[in-house]
Scaffold this active site. Structure first.
Site, short mmCIF file in Angstrom:
data_model
loop_
_atom_site.label_atom_id
_atom_site.label_comp_id
_atom_site.label_asym_id
_atom_site.label_seq_id
_atom_site.Cartn_x
_atom_site.Cartn_y
_atom_site.Cartn_z
N ASP A 190 1.52 6.82 4.54
CA ASP A 190 1.54 6.27 3.18
C ASP A 190 1.67 7.37 2.14
O ASP A 190 1.31 8.53 2.37
CB ASP A 190 0.24 5.48 2.91
CG ASP A 190 -1.01 6.31 3.08
OD1 ASP A 190 -1.03 7.14 4.02
OD2 ASP A 190 -1.94 6.17 2.29
N GLU A 191 2.19 6.97 0.98
CA GLU A 191 2.14 7.79 -0.23
C GLU A 191 2.54 9.24 0.01
O GLU A 191 1.87 10.16 -0.46
CB GLU A 191 0.73 7.72 -0.84
CG GLU A 191 0.33 6.29 -1.21
CD GLU A 191 -1.10 6.18 -1.75
OE1 GLU A 191 -1.31 5.36 -2.64
OE2 GLU A 191 -2.01 6.89 -1.26
N TRP A 226 -0.47 -2.93 3.32
CA TRP A 226 -1.51 -2.75 2.29
C TRP A 226 -1.00 -3.00 0.88
O TRP A 226 -1.75 -3.41 0.01
CB TRP A 226 -2.14 -1.35 2.38
CG TRP A 226 -1.31 -0.21 1.87
CD1 TRP A 226 -0.34 0.46 2.53
CD2 TRP A 226 -1.40 0.40 0.58
NE1 TRP A 226 0.18 1.46 1.74
CE2 TRP A 226 -0.45 1.45 0.54
CE3 TRP A 226 -2.20 0.17 -0.55
CZ2 TRP A 226 -0.27 2.26 -0.59
CZ3 TRP A 226 -2.03 0.99 -1.66
CH2 TRP A 226 -1.07 2.02 -1.68
N TYR A 239 -9.21 -4.78 -0.41
CA TYR A 239 -9.59 -3.38 -0.68
C TYR A 239 -10.99 -3.41 -1.29
O TYR A 239 -11.17 -3.75 -2.45
CB TYR A 239 -8.55 -2.73 -1.61
CG TYR A 239 -7.50 -1.96 -0.84
CD1 TYR A 239 -6.98 -2.47 0.35
CD2 TYR A 239 -7.05 -0.71 -1.27
CE1 TYR A 239 -6.03 -1.77 1.07
CE2 TYR A 239 -6.10 0.00 -0.55
CZ TYR A 239 -5.59 -0.54 0.61
OH TYR A 239 -4.66 0.15 1.34
N ASP A 276 -12.94 -1.10 -2.11
CA ASP A 276 -13.30 -0.11 -3.13
C ASP A 276 -13.01 -0.67 -4.52
O ASP A 276 -13.52 -0.14 -5.51
CB ASP A 276 -12.55 1.21 -2.92
CG ASP A 276 -11.05 1.05 -2.80
OD1 ASP A 276 -10.58 -0.02 -2.36
OD2 ASP A 276 -10.33 2.01 -3.14
N TRP A 333 -12.09 2.57 1.04
CA TRP A 333 -11.76 3.94 0.61
C TRP A 333 -12.93 4.46 -0.20
O TRP A 333 -13.52 3.72 -1.00
CB TRP A 333 -10.48 3.92 -0.24
CG TRP A 333 -9.30 3.36 0.48
CD1 TRP A 333 -8.78 2.11 0.37
CD2 TRP A 333 -8.49 4.04 1.46
NE1 TRP A 333 -7.70 1.97 1.21
CE2 TRP A 333 -7.50 3.13 1.88
CE3 TRP A 333 -8.49 5.34 2.00
CZ2 TRP A 333 -6.53 3.47 2.84
CZ3 TRP A 333 -7.53 5.66 2.93
CH2 TRP A 333 -6.57 4.75 3.34
N THR A 334 -13.26 5.73 -0.03
CA THR A 334 -14.57 6.15 -0.52
C THR A 334 -14.54 7.19 -1.65
O THR A 334 -15.51 7.93 -1.83
CB THR A 334 -15.41 6.71 0.64
OG1 THR A 334 -14.69 7.80 1.24
CG2 THR A 334 -15.71 5.66 1.68
N GLU A 335 -13.46 7.22 -2.44
CA GLU A 335 -13.48 8.16 -3.57
C GLU A 335 -14.74 7.99 -4.42
O GLU A 335 -15.32 8.96 -4.91
CB GLU A 335 -12.25 7.94 -4.47
CG GLU A 335 -10.95 8.44 -3.91
CD GLU A 335 -10.19 7.35 -3.17
OE1 GLU A 335 -10.82 6.40 -2.65
OE2 GLU A 335 -8.95 7.47 -3.10
N ASP A 338 -7.52 13.55 5.37
CA ASP A 338 -6.84 13.29 4.10
C ASP A 338 -6.83 14.58 3.30
O ASP A 338 -7.28 15.63 3.80
CB ASP A 338 -7.55 12.15 3.33
CG ASP A 338 -6.54 11.30 2.56
OD1 ASP A 338 -5.81 11.87 1.73
OD2 ASP A 338 -6.47 10.08 2.80
N HIS A 373 -0.83 13.13 2.42
CA HIS A 373 -2.30 13.16 2.51
C HIS A 373 -2.76 14.26 3.48
O HIS A 373 -3.65 14.03 4.31
CB HIS A 373 -2.84 11.79 2.96
CG HIS A 373 -2.73 10.75 1.88
ND1 HIS A 373 -3.57 10.71 0.80
CD2 HIS A 373 -1.86 9.71 1.71
CE1 HIS A 373 -3.24 9.69 0.01
NE2 HIS A 373 -2.20 9.07 0.54
C1 ACM Z 1 -3.37 3.29 1.05
O1 ACM Z 1 -4.19 2.61 0.43
N1 ACM Z 1 -2.81 4.36 0.51
C2 ACM Z 1 -3.01 2.96 2.42
#
Ligand code: ACM
Length: 526
Positions: free
Chosen positions: A299-300, A366, A391, A393, A441-443, A162, A233
């Site tokens: 994604d994104e 997602w 999700y 997180d 997700w680990t931010e 990422d 990403h």
């Molecule tokens: C994602 O949560 N951007 C796949």
């Protein structure tokens, strides 16, 4: 115990061909927990554990019989079914069976007489871990796989790359890890926070580490699906190899591995050089991961740099495409064909539908159910992982003591009421739903204790939804699930899982001003 089977010094294991993996697991894990040798013995030894395959059962299904004066038998439709039966046997033996060493040496463990017939609802019961935003050392990944196995989850989606870090050694492109696996500092908390933690963060898995993880997972009947994110990403990769970026728009040589959260505008340039570079990456990935599916992210991907780039505009014209969405489709489509020529299948986040989805590609849905429904109706396989439900997180409760600064609240009950097959899909569409996945997700999770806090107890609710054919969400017995959790918390205690306490935040979280309190700012975090 009057009627049932005793587990003690005399208990023996008998394993038919094809079940040796579960025999090894029982001896090493259950034997260590209970302090029992569990030696191999003849099939007819009294009170022994017998493992065998039974082709009258479906794949992954098992029948566990506990018969007084005879013993325990686990029959599985395949080796995985036998293994899931062994997980249930461990549950029946009580919390002590989840420890790593005996706390009551010499104790005899009884299991009451019973027959359990069990089978999973879905073949894809996934859990994603993001090791880019925070690196999890290998030991933590192996522990995560053990926790997955205990919950009968069977697909580990390994988010390896990422903007904030590249975590897998690629021999032909060494700078991906030399440069891309470390960042100088890390945004503290929410992306709107003005604070950074001023210490380097990083790490990566060598190819031998990856081989070990894949083999450890396979022994537990878990498939590892690697994710290498393209074309968005990708800032860590561009920091390592600036020619991968849009050099006609920005000075990519000055980019560093990203130290903040959100969506980086720095995306891959749609050049032949980029395609050849990533083909090289995927060649090494295919050697390491036997999984049928390879996740390419998708994604994104912000398109601003492509819009500003004369080279990207020229590429769109040369390929006869309408716009940047189609350029992304072309990019993903290239890897769909490349993977299928090598006997593998591409899976990507639901953005890969925009601009046209590649033939044979599967979708991780997602952003709600919509992408998954559209993909299933068009005949594509789908893994349902809508952020509104799974999700992990996202915060588990409302209240300023919750230590996670992501604005959305997804309670234990929200997860339990997740339905992977949305109403509105007809039978052929429903058949396209391979299963369900929870994403971590680990931010805001800097180590495995924080991952535990976020993942549990919600992962137990998710695992039940992914495995069992539960009634439709309004009729689901959440109170019954909560009652059963009282037993399961004791198992999680024995496993050393730092779950969120069911009664609410721990006292230390109530102190004012502790780091991690939610910071005002626009949710969500990404
Ligand atoms: C994602 O949560 N951007 C796949």
């Amino acid at each position: 115990m009057r009627c049932g089977v005793l587990f003690d010094e005399d208990t023996r294991l008998w394993a038919a061909p094809g079940t040796e993996g579960t025999e090894r697991w029982l001896r090493s894990v259950l034997g260590a927990a209970l302090g029992l040798p569990l030696p191999a013995g003849p099939e007819d030894a009294r009170d022994s554990v017998r493992l065998q395959l039974d082709d009258s059962l479906e794949p992954e299904a098992y029948r566990l019989s506990v018969i007084a004066n005879w013993g325990v038998e686990i029959r599985g439709g395949d080796p995985a079914g036998v293994f899931w039966g062994a997980q249930t046997l461990r549950q029946l033996l009580g919390p002590e069976a989840f420890r790593r060493a005996p706390v009551r040496p010499g104790m005899r463990y009884g299991i009451p007489h019973q027959i359990i017939e069990d089978a999973p609802r879905f073949p894809w019961r996934g859990l994603m871990l993001d090791v880019s935003r925070h690196f999890m050392p290998k030991e933590g990944v192996l522990r995560y796989l053990d926790l997955m196995a205990a919950h009968k989850l069977n697909v580990f989606h390994f988010h390896l790359t990422d903007d904030q870090g590249w975590r897998i050694e690629i021999r032909r492109h060494p700078r991906l890890t030399e440069v891309g696996s470390w960042r100088a500092r890390t945004k503290f908390g929410h992306r709107a926070s003005p604070l950074w933690e001023e210490k380097p963060h990083g790490g990566y898995y060598t190819q031998d580490d990856i081989r070990e993880i894949v083999a450890y997972a396979a022994e537990r009947h878990i498939t590892v699906v690697p994710e290498i994110d393209v074309p968005g990403h990708s800032q860590a990769a561009i920091a390592a190899y600036p020619e991968l970026g849009n050099t006609d728009v920005i000075d990519t040589a000055s980019l560093t591995v990203w130290d903040s959260w959100g969506i980086s505008p720095n995306v891959l340039a749609p050049t032949d050089n980029t395609l050849r570079f990533y083909e090289g990456v995927f060649e090494e990935v295919l050697e390491l991961f036997p999984s049928e599916f390879i996740h390419v992210g998708g994604d994104e991907c912000l398109k601003d740099q492509w819009r500003a780039s004369p080279a990207a505009r020229a590429r769109i014209e040369e390929l006869g495409l309408a716009d940047e969405d189609e350029l992304q489709s072309w990019f993903i489509g290239h890897f769909a064909k490349w993977l299928s020529a090598r006997g593998r299948r591409l899976i990507g986040w639901d953005e890969i539908l925009e601009g046209g989805i590649a033939e044979g590609a599967a979708v991780s849905s997602w952003r709600g159910y919509g992408g998954g429904i559209a993909a299933a109706r068009a005949g594509h396989d789908v893994v349902m992982c809508p952020e509104q439900h799974v999700y992990l997180d996202h915060r588990q409760a409302d209240g300023e003591d919750e230590p996670v600064p992501i604005g959305y609240v997804r309670t234990l009950e929200d997860v339990y009421r997740f339905e992977p097959v949305p109403p509105g899909l007809d039978e052929s569409g429903a058949r396209r739903i391979l299963g369900a996945q929870a994403n971590v997700w680990t931010e805001v999770m800097e180590d495995h204790a924080r991952v535990d806090y976020q993942a549990f107890p919600r992962l137990a609710a998710f695992a039940e939804v992914a495995w069992s054919a539960l009634p439709a969400p309004p009729e689901r017995d959440f109170a019954g699930f909560e009652r059963r959790m009282t037993t399961h918390y004791r198992r999680l205690d024995a496993l050393g899982v730092a779950y969120r306490p069911p009664a609410g935040p721990l006292p230390w979280q109530r102190r004012p001003g502790v780091p991690g309190r939610p910071i005002d700012g626009p949710p969500p975090n990404r």
